[in-house]
Design a protein around this motif. Structure first.
Motif, PDB file in Angstrom:
ATOM      1  N   UNK A 218       0.818  -1.209   0.144  1.00 47.06           N
ATOM      2  CA  UNK A 218      -0.186   0.097  -0.030  1.00 47.06           C
ATOM      3  C   UNK A 218       0.890   1.289  -0.097  1.00 47.06           C
ATOM      4  N   UNK A 219       0.230   2.318  -0.804  1.00 43.82           N
ATOM      5  CA  UNK A 219       0.995   3.515  -0.712  1.00 43.82           C
ATOM      6  C   UNK A 219       0.195   4.503   0.477  1.00 43.82           C
ATOM      7  N   UNK A 220       1.394   5.140   1.167  1.00 45.95           N
ATOM      8  CA  UNK A 220       0.934   6.026   2.297  1.00 45.95           C
ATOM      9  C   UNK A 220       1.658   7.386   1.890  1.00 45.95           C
ATOM     10  N   UNK A 221       0.795   8.305   1.004  1.00 47.79           N
ATOM     11  CA  UNK A 221       1.560   9.615   0.882  1.00 47.79           C
ATOM     12  C   UNK A 221       1.718  10.395   2.077  1.00 47.79           C
ATOM     13  N   UNK A 222       2.439  11.109   1.880  1.00 49.14           N
ATOM     14  CA  UNK A 222       2.661  12.162   3.238  1.00 49.14           C
ATOM     15  C   UNK A 222       1.393  13.136   3.270  1.00 49.14           C
ATOM     16  N   UNK A 223       0.985  13.224   4.728  1.00 45.16           N
ATOM     17  CA  UNK A 223      -0.085  14.030   5.018  1.00 45.16           C
ATOM     18  C   UNK A 223       0.078  15.581   4.319  1.00 45.16           C
ATOM     19  N   UNK A 224      -0.947  16.492   4.287  1.00 42.05           N
ATOM     20  CA  UNK A 224      -0.704  17.788   3.986  1.00 42.05           C
ATOM     21  C   UNK A 224       0.523  18.482   4.954  1.00 42.05           C
ATOM     22  N   UNK A 225       0.176  18.173   6.432  1.00 42.41           N
ATOM     23  CA  UNK A 225       1.017  18.925   7.431  1.00 42.41           C
ATOM     24  C   UNK A 225       2.467  18.196   7.570  1.00 42.41           C
ATOM     25  N   UNK A 226       2.658  17.102   6.594  1.00 38.70           N
ATOM     26  CA  UNK A 226       4.096  16.744   6.521  1.00 38.70           C
ATOM     27  C   UNK A 226       5.403  17.694   6.434  1.00 38.70           C
ATOM     28  N   UNK A 227       6.483  17.571   7.502  1.00 38.60           N
ATOM     29  CA  UNK A 227       7.504  18.577   7.007  1.00 38.60           C
ATOM     30  C   UNK A 227       8.790  17.733   7.462  1.00 38.60           C
ATOM     31  N   UNK A 228       9.801  18.104   6.703  1.00 42.77           N
ATOM     32  CA  UNK A 228      11.034  17.371   7.437  1.00 42.77           C
ATOM     33  C   UNK A 228      11.445  18.097   8.611  1.00 42.77           C
ATOM     34  N   UNK A 229      12.023  17.298   9.479  1.00 42.14           N
ATOM     35  CA  UNK A 229      12.124  18.071  10.832  1.00 42.14           C
ATOM     36  C   UNK A 229      13.156  17.319  11.586  1.00 42.14           C
ATOM     37  N   UNK A 230      13.368  17.141  13.017  1.00 45.90           N
ATOM     38  CA  UNK A 230      14.236  16.603  13.779  1.00 45.90           C
ATOM     39  C   UNK A 230      13.533  16.023  14.969  1.00 45.90           C
ATOM     40  N   UNK A 231      14.310  15.114  15.677  1.00 51.88           N
ATOM     41  CA  UNK A 231      13.644  14.619  16.897  1.00 51.88           C
ATOM     42  C   UNK A 231      14.763  14.575  17.891  1.00 51.88           C
ATOM     43  N   UNK A 232      15.371  15.751  18.233  1.00 53.34           N
ATOM     44  CA  UNK A 232      16.037  16.229  19.390  1.00 53.34           C
ATOM     45  C   UNK A 232      15.281  16.193  20.730  1.00 53.34           C
ATOM     46  N   UNK A 233      14.036  16.404  20.635  1.00 60.53           N
ATOM     47  CA  UNK A 233      13.070  16.026  21.549  1.00 60.53           C
ATOM     48  C   UNK A 233      13.080  14.682  22.307  1.00 60.53           C
ATOM     49  N   UNK A 234      13.483  13.703  21.477  1.00 55.86           N
ATOM     50  CA  UNK A 234      13.421  12.312  21.570  1.00 55.86           C
ATOM     51  C   UNK A 234      14.994  11.810  22.107  1.00 55.86           C
ATOM     52  N   UNK A 235      15.979  12.401  21.216  1.00 57.51           N
ATOM     53  CA  UNK A 235      17.215  12.044  21.721  1.00 57.51           C
ATOM     54  C   UNK A 235      18.082  13.156  21.133  1.00 57.51           C
ATOM     55  N   UNK A 236      19.054  13.776  21.947  1.00 55.04           N
ATOM     56  CA  UNK A 236      19.853  14.780  21.645  1.00 55.04           C
ATOM     57  C   UNK A 236      20.637  14.698  20.235  1.00 55.04           C
ATOM     58  N   UNK A 237      20.880  13.654  19.832  1.00 57.84           N
ATOM     59  CA  UNK A 237      21.671  13.435  18.587  1.00 57.84           C
ATOM     60  C   UNK A 237      20.723  13.361  17.313  1.00 57.84           C
ATOM     61  N   UNK A 238      19.322  12.935  17.562  1.00 56.35           N
ATOM     62  CA  UNK A 238      18.565  13.001  16.457  1.00 56.35           C
ATOM     63  C   UNK A 238      18.237  14.260  15.763  1.00 56.35           C
ATOM     64  N   UNK A 239      19.215  14.939  15.013  1.00 58.80           N
ATOM     65  CA  UNK A 239      18.986  16.290  14.307  1.00 58.80           C
ATOM     66  C   UNK A 239      18.436  16.041  12.857  1.00 58.80           C
ATOM     67  N   UNK A 240      18.383  17.166  12.112  1.00 58.37           N
ATOM     68  CA  UNK A 240      17.907  17.184  10.890  1.00 58.37           C
ATOM     69  C   UNK A 240      18.387  16.101  10.086  1.00 58.37           C
ATOM     70  N   UNK A 241      19.691  15.822  10.145  1.00 60.61           N
ATOM     71  CA  UNK A 241      20.356  14.916   9.311  1.00 60.61           C
ATOM     72  C   UNK A 241      20.190  13.790   9.676  1.00 60.61           C
ATOM     73  N   UNK A 242      19.949  13.327  10.970  1.00 53.87           N
ATOM     74  CA  UNK A 242      19.260  12.118  11.392  1.00 53.87           C
ATOM     75  C   UNK A 242      17.904  11.656  10.862  1.00 53.87           C
ATOM     76  N   UNK A 243      17.049  12.894  10.702  1.00 47.43           N
ATOM     77  CA  UNK A 243      15.779  12.579   9.995  1.00 47.43           C
ATOM     78  C   UNK A 243      15.814  12.246   8.489  1.00 47.43           C
ATOM     79  N   UNK A 244      16.820  12.934   7.803  1.00 44.65           N
ATOM     80  CA  UNK A 244      16.934  12.761   6.313  1.00 44.65           C
ATOM     81  C   UNK A 244      17.590  11.319   6.146  1.00 44.65           C
ATOM     82  N   UNK A 245      18.381  10.845   6.963  1.00 40.53           N
ATOM     83  CA  UNK A 245      19.147   9.543   6.869  1.00 40.53           C
ATOM     84  C   UNK A 245      18.431   8.471   7.417  1.00 40.53           C
TER      85      UNK A 245
END
Length: 489
Positions: A218-245
């Motif tokens: 099945x295909x799950x397209x990104x919702x309209x409020x999708x945005x590339x971000x980060x997850x530092x609020x979860x782990x300090x090293x999960x930055x923008x590059x972590x998100x992309x990679x």
């Protein structure tokens, strides 16, 4: 059979309302994009038979704070359960105690997540006694585990009992045994069934094949409020590059497995419904289905939960009791602390004065009753680490949610007209009255609860020692429950 109703309370972990088929057309100004459509036929059928409290939210959208509020009827500021992996204070007025004191046979099956300080094997056993919060009879539980083909539980000794096959299916088997016993007994019963799905890991080996095949391609397209971000609020090293990679390339597969796990959960709910009907328990049993929080999946540039946005905070809440609860949709703002007093009054049991939630049983029954002005939500910070920087408070009514971060940033969304919460109206002059009304109501609620709105590490320093909660805004741990190694703390 007792003249008092039985209770079956089944709750999922990380299931958001919008991922249930029955809720797909909820909004006045638009709908969530269910791509593809959820496969939840049993939950959808349950919704048709239930009071569907469509505006229900999690008081703090992470596991432990929700669960502590669920069993005590108190807010996180009063339970002291501000993040995960803390040991809860025993509460003599907890829901399990009230049920047991009034002749109910209690059963608790599945994930507990209010005792262990981490996820190690030594922390999985919850010993008999006050930390079970009144669930003193049937106990088949563990603190934390989401590897669903490596399931286990403990009873009254530190002896692991392994489950074979898919853990949620095995716990439903245990629940069916409890239902058969209840149907044959004279005393009323209260069964709490805490399911793991659709909580991650979202890998194909963590869901049964019959459900995986529904969504594997099945295909799950990104919702309209999708945005590339980060997850530092979860782990300090999960930055923008972590998100992309590490997150973005796998997001579609994660959504596929989440949908498959949700379908597998739906099957288990169907098994419970079938058993209650076959055993003649439907008319005499209050059946509740809900979840502890949702999942962001990249909306607003965030993953996981612990935030006031719709995807994380809004949860299903269905109450079926044929002949007593009128099937319909209500927009009452039910919050987690309201669950215990609402259930107790539905069962004609007393509500302890210490419970802080509101009794919404008249609303659930379809009668006139006092409705909450809004739901007050408390984001105390990190999910399990003592890191500052993501603390918030929020007030959500039937149309708007107002939130403020500890750093002063404010948000206001019209979640009926703007279901994806794309437009922050906090500084819009046309919405000033709405903002001020919800802001002032929220501040009044904070004053009522003695909620001083602090950084996460403040709670660590003031309320917690060695991940054991010693105090909260309203309570102190009784000396008899204080671990010996903390006597000098």
């Amino acid at each position: 059979m007792s003249d008092r109703p039985n209770l079956v309370f089944a709750f999922a972990d990380q299931l958001r309302t919008q991922s249930c088929g029955y809720a797909g057309d909820r909004y006045d100004g638009g709908t969530y994009a269910n791509n593809p459509e959820p496969y939840t036929p049993n939950i959808d059928r349950l919704a048709e038979q239930s009071a569907d409290v469509r505006e229900a939210v999690a008081v703090n959208p992470i596991c432990c704070p929700y669960r502590a509020s669920l069993v005590t009827g108190k807010y996180p500021s009063s339970t002291g359960m501000v993040i995960n992996e803390l040991r809860a204070m025993p509460d003599p007025d907890a829901l399990g105690h009230v049920l047991g004191e009034h002749g109910y046979r209690t059963s608790y099956l599945g994930k507990w997540h209010m005792y262990g300080k981490d996820h190690s094997p030594s922390q999985q056993f919850i010993p008999p006694g006050p930390h079970r919060q009144g669930f003193d009879q049937e106990w088949k539980a563990y603190n934390f585990n989401h590897e669903y083909y490596d399931g286990f539980y403990y009873e009254d000794t530190f002896d692991r009992i392994d489950l074979f096959g898919y853990q949620p299916h095995a716990f439903t088997d245990q629940a069916l045994t409890a239902l058969r016993r209840g149907a044959e007994g004279d005393a009323p019963f209260a069964l709490f069934l805490s399911y793991g799905p659709p909580h991650d890991p979202w890998t194909w080996d963590n869901v049964p094949d019959p459900f995986a095949h529904l969504f594997r391609d099945a295909e799950f397209p990104d919702p309209p409020n999708y945005a590339d971000g980060h997850a530092r609020y979860w782990h300090p090293e999960w930055d923008e590059q972590w998100w992309l990679d590490n997150w973005k390339p796998h997001r579609h597969r994660k959504r596929q497995v989440y949908a498959a796990q949700t379908a597998s959960l739906d099957w288990e709910i169907g098994r419970l419904m079938h058993a209650m009907r076959r055993l003649g328990l439907e008319e005499d049993t209050i059946f509740v289905f809900t979840s502890d929080h949702g999942e962001m999946f990249g909306s607003q540039g965030r993953i996981a939960k612990k935030i006031f946005y719709e995807e994380a905070a809004r949860v299903p809440f269905l109450v079926r009791w044929p002949g007593t609860v009128e099937p319909r949709v209500t927009d009452a703002c039910l919050n987690t602390p309201d669950i215990a007093p609402t259930l107790l009054r539905l069962m004609d049991l007393p509500v302890p004065d210490s419970m802080e939630g509101q009794d919404l049983s008249p609303i659930v029954r379809g009668r006139d009753g006092e409705r909450p002005d809004a739901a007050f939500m408390q984001g105390m910070g990190h999910t399990f680490q003592w890191h500052d920087g993501d603390e918030w408070r929020a007030a959500r009514d039937g149309q708007h949610v107002y939130a403020t971060m500890l750093d002063g940033d404010e948000y206001l969304f019209d979640h009926r007209r703007d279901p994806y919460q794309l437009n922050n109206l906090a500084d819009d002059p046309e919405y000033r009255d709405v903002r001020d009304r919800l802001r002032n109501w929220m501040r009044g609620k904070m004053d009522e609860l003695n909620d001083s709105f602090r950084p996460t590490t403040w709670y660590r320093d003031q309320w917690v020692e060695d991940r054991v909660i010693l105090r909260s805004a309203t309570r102190e741990l009784e000396p008899r429950f204080r671990p010996e190694h903390l006597d000098d703390a």
